[in-house]
Design an enzyme around this catalytic site. Structure first.
Site, mmCIF file in Angstrom:
data_model
loop_
_atom_site.group_PDB
_atom_site.id
_atom_site.type_symbol
_atom_site.label_atom_id
_atom_site.label_comp_id
_atom_site.label_asym_id
_atom_site.label_seq_id
_atom_site.Cartn_x
_atom_site.Cartn_y
_atom_site.Cartn_z
ATOM 1 C CG ASP A 35 52.326 47.071 6.310
ATOM 2 O OD1 ASP A 35 53.219 46.214 6.165
ATOM 3 O OD2 ASP A 35 51.647 47.501 5.363
ATOM 4 C CD GLU A 66 51.871 50.728 2.083
ATOM 5 O OE1 GLU A 66 51.072 50.370 2.964
ATOM 6 O OE2 GLU A 66 51.565 51.515 1.164
ATOM 7 C CE LYS A 68 52.712 45.009 3.358
ATOM 8 N NZ LYS A 68 51.942 46.195 3.000
ATOM 9 C CE LYS A 96 48.141 51.231 0.047
ATOM 10 N NZ LYS A 96 48.968 52.156 0.863
ATOM 11 C CB VAL A 114 47.642 48.706 11.009
ATOM 12 C CG1 VAL A 114 47.259 48.552 12.466
ATOM 13 C CG2 VAL A 114 49.101 49.123 10.864
ATOM 14 C CB THR A 115 44.548 49.843 8.158
ATOM 15 O OG1 THR A 115 44.422 49.866 6.727
ATOM 16 C CG2 THR A 115 45.391 51.013 8.609
ATOM 17 C CB CYS A 130 48.386 46.453 4.475
ATOM 18 S SG CYS A 130 48.959 47.875 3.517
ATOM 19 C CD GLN A 136 29.953 34.660 -0.415
ATOM 20 O OE1 GLN A 136 29.772 33.886 -1.349
ATOM 21 N NE2 GLN A 136 30.407 35.890 -0.575
HETATM 22 N N1 TIU Z 1 49.512 49.152 5.765
HETATM 23 C C1 TIU Z 1 48.431 49.739 5.265
HETATM 24 O O1 TIU Z 1 47.313 49.378 5.564
HETATM 25 N N2 TIU Z 1 48.630 50.824 4.414
HETATM 26 C C2 TIU Z 1 47.742 51.843 4.238
HETATM 27 O O2 TIU Z 1 47.957 52.737 3.417
HETATM 28 N N3 TIU Z 1 46.620 51.836 5.032
HETATM 29 C C3 TIU Z 1 45.648 52.772 5.096
HETATM 30 O O3 TIU Z 1 44.655 52.547 5.790
HETATM 31 N N4 TIU Z 1 45.771 53.901 4.425
#
Ligand code: TIU
Length: 223
Positions: A26, A74, A131, A134, A159-160, A164, A204
């Site tokens: 993403d 996304e 996709k 997430k 990210v993030t 995701c 863990q």
């Molecule tokens: N790609 C992804 O992480 N989508 C999000 O909506 N991330 C946020 O941190 N909001």
């Protein structure tokens, strides 16, 4: 079998480059540039831009050695039929998924904001997974493509971190893939979430996977 070792936490990550893919999640304008979905959710997006350069170093290395490269985005179809109404409602932002922003309709496929930043733009032949969620496995061909290409390990960037990236790592882990997340190649709007999300991955005894960084990953790829 050509097992390589990458220094990582909680212990070394072993992988065969032939059955490993670089996964870049993403890296879209919507998340890293002002005026997109990330900003509409109330975030300062500028910290995320720091991951572009290390991601580019990983992308160049993977391309140079012929390692499989997979990008995800996304987003939703223009009629938003694949977007849960609950997702649109969340955040209560002034502009929401599907509304027009300076980079086009937020999080809608085909819009400028939905596309990947130029520095990391996919080359012909690289897989791009669109996709709606997430996680990269939900309602996509991702698992089938990995299976068909014999991929067993994923080097994960994007990210993030706590949204995701680790949703996808958790999904991958449950399907038997081994994931290493590169700490300088993943970014969050929240430094504390970044730190804790990475702690959770490797806790863990590598419950969900490993954590390394681009320097140690590049060293492993060069050997
Ligand atoms: N790609 C992804 O992480 N989508 C999000 O909506 N991330 C946020 O941190 N909001």
């Amino acid at each position: 079998m050509n097992q390589q070792t990458m220094q990582a936490e909680p212990y070394e990550f072993t992988f065969d480059p032939k059955t490993t893919a670089l996964l870049i999640i993403d890296m879209q304008r919507d998340f890293v540039e002002p005026g997109g979905f990330g900003e509409a959710l109330g975030n300062d997006v500028t910290p995320l831009q720091a991951v572009i350069a290390p991601c580019k170093r990983m992308l160049d290395a993977a391309r140079g050695m012929g390692m499989m490269v997979i990008h995800t985005r996304e987003g939703h179809s223009s009629d938003l039929a694949d977007c849960p109404p609950t997702k649109i409602a969340r955040g209560r932002g002034e502009i929401r998924i599907g509304d027009a922003g300076p980079m086009g309709r937020l999080l809608v496929r085909g819009e400028r904001g939905h596309d990947i930043v130029p520095e990391l733009y996919p080359k012909p032949g690289e897989v791009v997974i669109d996709k709606p969620g997430k996680g990269a496995f939900c309602a996509t061909d991702f698992d089938l493509i990995l299976h068909n290409r014999g991929i067993k390990s994923l080097i994960v960037c994007g990210v993030t971190t706590e949204v995701c990236v680790t949703t996808t790592v958790r999904e991958a882990n449950d399907r038997g893939y081994e994931c290493v997340v590169l700490s300088d190649c993943v970014g969050s709007y929240f430094p504390e979430f970044q730190r804790v999300a990475l702690e959770m991955v490797k806790a863990q005894g590598a419950l969900f996977g490993w954590v390394s960084d681009s320097s140690r990953a590049l060293a492993a790829l060069r050997t």
